[in-house]
Structure formats: structure tokens, C-alpha cells
Enzyme design. Structure first.
Site, PDB file in Angstrom:
ATOM      1  N   TYR A   1      45.905 -62.887  26.329  1.00 30.47           N
ATOM      2  CA  TYR A   1      45.072 -61.692  26.292  1.00 30.47           C
ATOM      3  C   TYR A   1      43.862 -61.923  25.380  1.00 30.47           C
ATOM      4  CZ  TYR A   1      43.739 -56.806  26.281  1.00 30.47           C
ATOM      5  OH  TYR A   1      43.040 -55.640  26.431  1.00 30.47           O
TER       6      TYR A   1
ATOM      7  N   ASP B   1      54.297 -61.200  22.956  1.00 31.36           N
ATOM      8  CA  ASP B   1      53.639 -60.098  23.668  1.00 31.36           C
ATOM      9  C   ASP B   1      54.351 -59.951  25.016  1.00 31.36           C
ATOM     10  OD1 ASP B   1      51.985 -58.500  25.276  1.00 31.36           O
ATOM     11  OD2 ASP B   1      50.142 -59.196  24.315  1.00 31.36           O
TER      12      ASP B   1
HETATM   13  C1  LIG Z   1      46.233 -54.450  27.269  1.00 28.83           C
HETATM   14  C2  LIG Z   1      46.897 -55.554  26.569  1.00 28.83           C
HETATM   15  C3  LIG Z   1      46.848 -55.654  25.169  1.00 28.83           C
HETATM   16  C4  LIG Z   1      46.059 -54.693  24.310  1.00 28.83           C
HETATM   17  O1  LIG Z   1      46.483 -53.363  24.440  1.00 28.83           O
HETATM   18  P1  LIG Z   1      45.472 -52.117  24.167  1.00 28.83           P
HETATM   19  O2  LIG Z   1      46.339 -50.928  24.295  1.00 28.83           O
HETATM   20  O3  LIG Z   1      44.401 -52.217  25.194  1.00 28.83           O
HETATM   21  O4  LIG Z   1      44.930 -52.286  22.782  1.00 28.83           O
HETATM   22  C5  LIG Z   1      47.521 -56.710  24.567  1.00 28.83           C
HETATM   23  N1  LIG Z   1      48.221 -57.604  25.296  1.00 28.83           N
HETATM   24  C6  LIG Z   1      48.291 -57.534  26.647  1.00 28.83           C
HETATM   25  C7  LIG Z   1      49.071 -58.558  27.390  1.00 28.83           C
HETATM   26  C8  LIG Z   1      47.629 -56.513  27.324  1.00 28.83           C
HETATM   27  O5  LIG Z   1      47.686 -56.462  28.657  1.00 28.83           O
END
Ligand SMILES: *Cc1c(COP(=O)(O)O)cnc(C)c1O
Length: 374
Positions: free
Chosen positions: A99, A171
Site C-alpha cells: 500500500y 496489514d
Molecule cells: C486503504 C488501505 C490502507 C489505508 O487505510 P485508510 O483508511 O485509507 O487510511 C492501508 N492498507 C491497505 C492495504 C489499504 O487498502
């Protein structure tokens, strides 16, 4: 108890006022003290805690199999909280492909504060081993990873990291707690952009951290949550807790439709390559099957034959798929990723990322086929 049942019951609060089955929304900033100065219901001020945030955090911890969860105002606020647990001079190892904004956060914002960051191919264990430095405190994994949907071996990375006293954060946004549980594979920290599948309706921004154990890191994250103050408001916590209830069902459908469409796309003459972990042609398909036994989620990246202009044309020819960033909602989205990420993006110019929603799969295919055929 099975996930479908946990998802429905884990966030419920008993309402003592009216006996409501649905959880009330506590739009209050502050809570009454008793005559002796104590807080009889355990809440003092909504930056510190709020019943809706408690309910959401409890549900997330249960679904991920963690000891404690923390809800934040966005996914990036959650990533920030993890970085803020480290100190100047510490090193974090991040994926070469992942990301975009998480890497930018480490580089642009945390860099000047002294956090060292380097990137490595998170699918190559030898490369990870070689990239570990004496001051490495954290390995940050994203799997499946944006936007090429590569798969990292969480268990192998945890074994390597833990043998050197390094924490592993994952993540887990794309897989969700329904399809993948990093804590059961050894991860210390799980992060979600709850903005995506957990909210599921493209109407809430949110982030969460789930900790395997209560330890120094979890205590520090709690302090960061309270003192940096990027907490999630009660209404959004309510909406996310509501989203959790249908998450298992939604992920089943997102995964089934994406799998069917990935197979059809792979045989389309206008397509150069389909990236989807559920396809036998995906380079880490065997690992994906082991790590995500219940499905491969709803994200597909396609590389269109021809150049960047062709890919942008396909994205704008789509009618049912809306051209927008983000993912994980009930509606299908298509995104020309390189032009969203910016000039230093490493994403191929002919790549379109698809978030497969919950429309009927035949309607989605009809739209993709017409957009690819013009
Ligand atoms: C969207 C996303 C983020 C960040 O999230 P926000 O709510 O936009 O700050 C981080 N990691 C992944 C894999 C994402 O898809």
C-alpha cells in the site's frame, strides 16, 4: 464458536435503558462521575474510551484471535500508531510492493523523526534475511499486497523475525479476519483499514490494530491512541460493528465472484495477465491456499494488452464498475492504480485494479467484457 456466529454476537452491548437488541450509539464526549469521584461504568471521556469503541474493539479482537484491539480514525492512523511505538534510530523493514501511502508515511513523516525504513521483496525469505539490520524492530508485511496481490509467507517470516527478537506486523486489510488470521501464524500485530471490507459499504473511514498479546507494544499503542488522539468516533464505531456482522457472508460472495471473474478474464483476448491468488497461474498459489484456506478475497488486478492509454480506456469504458479508488464495498470499483499513486509509482501502467462487489457476477462479466472489447 464459528466466525459467522462470533461476527453477529461479538459486538453486542446489553442496553439497560430500553432493552434494545441493536446497540445504541453513545454520542457523548464525557461520562458522569459518582459522588466519590469514581467512574461507575468505566468510562471517563470518549477520547480515552467509549462504549461503541469498546464493542468494536472487542469484536475485532475476537475475530482475529488477538488479546486486544484498538480502533483509529483511519487505516493510516492505525499504521502511524504502530510506527509511533518505535523510537528514533529504530529500523522497520517494509515490502517493496504494498500500500503506497504506508510506505510514504514511513518515508516522509516518520523518516524526519528518525525512524529508518528500507524496502525488500517480502515474497523472498533470503532477501528478507539479508535486509535485517541490527536495529530492525519491526517487519511490516502486507498479504495479499497492493496492487499486484503477491503473497508473503507470514509463518516463515515470523519464525525468522522472532529468532532475532523482531516483531511482525501484518496489514490484513485485503484478506480480512474471515479469510486469514495472521496471529494464528505467529504475527504480533495485525492491522486493518476497516474503511475497506470491514465497513463494507464505502461510507466509513477507519483503522484497527489487533495485538496478539498484551505487552509493552500494546500498552504503548493504547497511550498513542489516547495521547495522539486519532480515535474513532462512536457513530463510525457503530457502523463498523454493524459491518462486522455480515463480513463472513460478504467475504464468501466477494471471493466466489472474484474467482469466477478471474478465471474468465484469464481467457480474454484483450488481457495480458491476471493477478489473483486463487488462480493456479499465480506464482504463490500453493502458499495462498495454505494461508487463506477459506477464499482469496475480492481483489483482482488485470494487465491489459497494450500501453497505459489502453488500460485507462478500459477503466473509463466500464459502466457498472465505477472508476474510483478504494476497495471492499458492496459496489464494484475499477482503478487505474499508477495514475492514483503518482509519478514515482512502480505499478505497471497497463494495470487496472478491480474491487469485485456484490452485484450479480454475470452482470459484472458483461460489463468487463464490453469494456475490454471496444
Ligand atoms: C486503504 C488501505 C490502507 C489505508 O487505510 P485508510 O483508511 O485509507 O487510511 C492501508 N492498507 C491497505 C492495504 C489499504 O487498502
Amino acid at each position: 464458536m464459528k466466525k459467522e456466529t462470533q461476527a453477529i454476537h461479538a459486538t453486542n452491548l446489553v442496553d439497560e435503558t430500553a432493552g434494545a437488541i441493536a446497540t445504541p450509539i453513545f454520542l457523548t464526549t464525557t461520562f458522569a462521575r459518582d459522588a466519590d469521584g469514581s467512574y461507575p461504568k468505566g468510562h471517563m471521556y470518549s477520547r480515552n474510551s467509549n462504549p461503541n469503541r469498546d464493542a468494536l474493539e472487542k469484536g475485532l479482537a475476537i475475530l482475529e484471535g488477538g488479546a486486544k484491539a484498538f480502533a483509529f480514525a483511519s487505516g493510516l492512523a492505525a499504521v502511524s500508531a504502530v510506527f509511533q511505538c518505535m523510537k528514533s534510530g529504530d529500523h522497520v523493514l517494509m515490502p517493496a510492493v504494498g500500500y503506497y501511502a504506508s510506505m510514504k508515511l514511513a518515508e516522509e513523516i516518520m523518516g524526519p523523526w528518525g525512524l529508518q525504513m528500507s524496502q525488500v521483496d517480502m515474497e523472498d525469505l533470503d532477501a528478507i534475511k539479508a535486509a535485517i539490520q541490527p536495529n530492525t524492530k519491526l517487519i511490516w508485511v502486507e498479504t495479499p499486497a497492493n496492487p499486484l496481490l503477491g503473497i508473503s509467507d507470514i509463518q516463515a517470516i515470523c519464525t525468522l523475525a522472532h529468532s532475532r527478537g523482531i516483531f511482525v506486523g501484518v496489514d490484513n486489510t485485503i484478506a480480512t479476519p474471515i479469510l486469514q488470521n495472521p496471529i494464528s501464524l505467529g504475527a504480533d500485530i495485525v492491522m486493518h483499514a476497516t474503511t475497506k471490507y470491514i465497513g463494507g459499504h464505502s461510507d466509513v473511514l477507519g483503522g484497527a490494530i489487533i495485538m496478539k498479546e498484551e505487552n509493552d507494544w500494546s500498552a504503548r499503542i493504547k497511550r498513542v491512541q489516547i495521547l495522539m488522539g486519532a480515535t474513532q468516533n462512536p457513530l463510525d464505531c457503530y457502523l463498523l460493528a454493524r459491518g462486522l456482522k455480515t463480513l463472513p457472508l460478504r467475504m464468501r460472495e466477494h471471493s466466489a465472484s472474484a474467482f469466477a471473474l478471474a478465471q474468465r478474464l484469464e481467457n480474454h483476448s484483450a488481457i495480458e495477465r491476471v493477478h489473483y491468488p486463487g488462480l493456479a497461474s499465480h506464482p504463490q498459489h500453493a502458499l495462498a491456499k495454505r494461508q487463506m484456506p477459506h477464499g482469496f478475497s475480492g481483489m483482482i488486478s488485470i494487465q491489459i494488452k497494450g500501453d497505459e492509454a489502453n488500460a485507462r480506456k478500459v477503466a473509463s469504458n466500464l459502466k457498472l464498475f465505477q472508476q474510483a479508488t478504494s476497495l471492499g464495498g458492496v459496489e464494484s470499483l475499477a482503478e487505474h492504480r499508477k495514475s492514483i499513486e503518482g509519478p514515482d509509482s512502480k505499478t505497471p501502467g497497463n494495470l487496472v485494479r478491480l474491487s469485485i462487489g456484490l452485484e450479480h457476477v454475470d452482470d459484472l462479466w458483461e460489463d468487463l467484457d464490453q469494456a475490454l472489447s471496444v
